[in-house]
Design an enzyme around this catalytic site. Structure first.
Site, PDB file in Angstrom:
ATOM      1  N   ASP A  92       0.833  -1.202   0.000  1.00 45.10           N
ATOM      2  CA  ASP A  92       0.000   0.000   0.000  1.00 45.10           C
ATOM      3  C   ASP A  92       0.871   1.257   0.000  1.00 45.10           C
ATOM      4  O   ASP A  92       0.609   2.199  -0.750  1.00 45.10           O
ATOM      5  CB  ASP A  92      -0.913  -0.017   1.228  1.00 45.10           C
ATOM      6  CG  ASP A  92      -1.862   1.176   1.254  1.00 45.10           C
ATOM      7  OD1 ASP A  92      -2.612   1.341   0.274  1.00 45.10           O
ATOM      8  OD2 ASP A  92      -1.840   1.948   2.231  1.00 45.10           O
ATOM      9  N   LYS A 116       0.720 -15.418  -2.710  1.00 46.70           N
ATOM     10  CA  LYS A 116       1.162 -16.638  -3.403  1.00 46.70           C
ATOM     11  C   LYS A 116       2.059 -17.500  -2.514  1.00 46.70           C
ATOM     12  O   LYS A 116       1.882 -18.702  -2.410  1.00 46.70           O
ATOM     13  CB  LYS A 116       1.941 -16.257  -4.670  1.00 46.70           C
ATOM     14  CG  LYS A 116       1.209 -15.323  -5.620  1.00 46.70           C
ATOM     15  CD  LYS A 116       0.135 -16.043  -6.395  1.00 46.70           C
ATOM     16  CE  LYS A 116      -0.451 -15.152  -7.474  1.00 46.70           C
ATOM     17  NZ  LYS A 116      -1.618 -15.780  -8.111  1.00 46.70           N
ATOM     18  N   ARG A 137      -9.891  11.272 -12.585  1.00 41.72           N
ATOM     19  CA  ARG A 137      -9.334  11.393 -11.230  1.00 41.72           C
ATOM     20  C   ARG A 137      -8.860  10.053 -10.691  1.00 41.72           C
ATOM     21  O   ARG A 137      -8.389   9.953  -9.561  1.00 41.72           O
ATOM     22  CB  ARG A 137     -10.368  11.998 -10.275  1.00 41.72           C
ATOM     23  CG  ARG A 137     -10.593  13.494 -10.505  1.00 41.72           C
ATOM     24  CD  ARG A 137     -11.576  14.036  -9.484  1.00 41.72           C
ATOM     25  NE  ARG A 137     -11.180  13.700  -8.119  1.00 41.72           N
ATOM     26  CZ  ARG A 137     -12.015  13.658  -7.090  1.00 41.72           C
ATOM     27  NH1 ARG A 137     -13.290  13.909  -7.253  1.00 41.72           N
ATOM     28  NH2 ARG A 137     -11.580  13.337  -5.881  1.00 41.72           N
ATOM     29  N   LYS A 138      -9.042   8.981 -11.477  1.00 38.50           N
ATOM     30  CA  LYS A 138      -8.736   7.628 -11.007  1.00 38.50           C
ATOM     31  C   LYS A 138      -7.369   7.143 -11.511  1.00 38.50           C
ATOM     32  O   LYS A 138      -7.075   7.259 -12.689  1.00 38.50           O
ATOM     33  CB  LYS A 138      -9.844   6.707 -11.529  1.00 38.50           C
ATOM     34  CG  LYS A 138      -9.925   5.389 -10.840  1.00 38.50           C
ATOM     35  CD  LYS A 138     -11.287   4.750 -11.040  1.00 38.50           C
ATOM     36  CE  LYS A 138     -11.326   3.883 -12.301  1.00 38.50           C
ATOM     37  NZ  LYS A 138     -12.601   3.148 -12.418  1.00 38.50           N
TER      38      LYS A 138
END
Lengths: 167, 167
Positions: A92, A116, A137-138
């Site tokens: 993240d 995995k 905006r993505k």
């Protein structure tokens, strides 16, 4: 450090409190929420070498971020292995850095992680992330966690960030 | 604590090191990987009230787990708010508990988190998780993070676990 020599990749400085890292104008802006007693989640342990041990490198022209990460003994999930949440956190943060690089201030919208192979505590892994697509905006971003020899794919992730409209 | 009174819900004990929490037979089994110097990721800070402050409740018959969570000041992401990785970690742990409840030993295969509203540091939120489906060795689980008054949906997540074949 080799890859920083020609200036394509830059090593990011480490910090514990967000406010120590920001320009003075942003410190003012965040004065309401910020607090110097707070600690950035990835820098929350006092003991050297026990928690998130990492260094990040950024390539602005290719909008890529790479992180060399060694999970310390205080990130345990299953006995001897890093907690899935600590891997998600490292991904993240690296994906987020990548998005900030491409679009400035962003908010996390989605994080999708496929596990995995578990990461042994104390092993050194490479987290590689890139911006795949910008749609209005993505921002769509993706990344992998691999062993340093490239032989083992530990984790794959995709992420979505939305840009924050400046006041 | 009210809901534990009729015995439907049970409060889970807290622990720092995985080995302290396991039956002796499992301690033997994990002796190779386990280490008492390690710390469970969610119990990695020494200071009371600064990190993952939470208590979990389990409902075995409905295969649900609920967690009351207050992110402390050492889980900071954006100034004043919990790091997305810390929210993912709390969800992963609660979803994981839910899966263990339903199927015994499991491994995390996927964690997919949608961030709707950031969680202020120090606020108290409710993490609610349940098992949606069991397909062979695959378990599908889901959860939400809401403000304690139920008014704000902070985060939604789905997860997939696979059961570990016992030796």
């Amino acid at each position: 450090m080799e890859m920083t020599k020609d200036g394509t990749w830059k090593r990011l400085p480490s910090y514990r409190n967000f406010l120590d890292h920001m320009p003075e104008s942003m410190v003012q802006e965040h004065a309401e929420n910020g607090n110097r007693e707070n600690r950035m989640f990835l820098r929350n342990t006092d003991e050297e070498g026990k928690g998130f041990e990492y260094v990040m490198f950024v390539n602005s022209s290719e909008k890529k971020m790479v992180c060399v990460f060694q999970p310390g003994p205080y990130l345990e999930g299953p006995p001897g292995f890093a907690h899935g949440g600590s891997i998600a956190t490292m991904l993240d943060s690296t994906l987020g850095g990548c998005a900030i690089l491409a679009a400035g201030r962003v908010m996390t919208a989605n994080l999708n992680v496929n596990y995995k192979n578990p990461v042994p505590l104390g092993s050194v892994v490479l987290v590689e992330t890139k911006v795949d697509k910008i749609e209005g905006r993505k921002l769509l971003i993706s990344g992998q966690v691999r062993s340093i020899d490239g032989e083992t794919l530990h984790t794959e992730a995709t992420g979505e960030r939305s840009t924050v409209l400046q006041a």
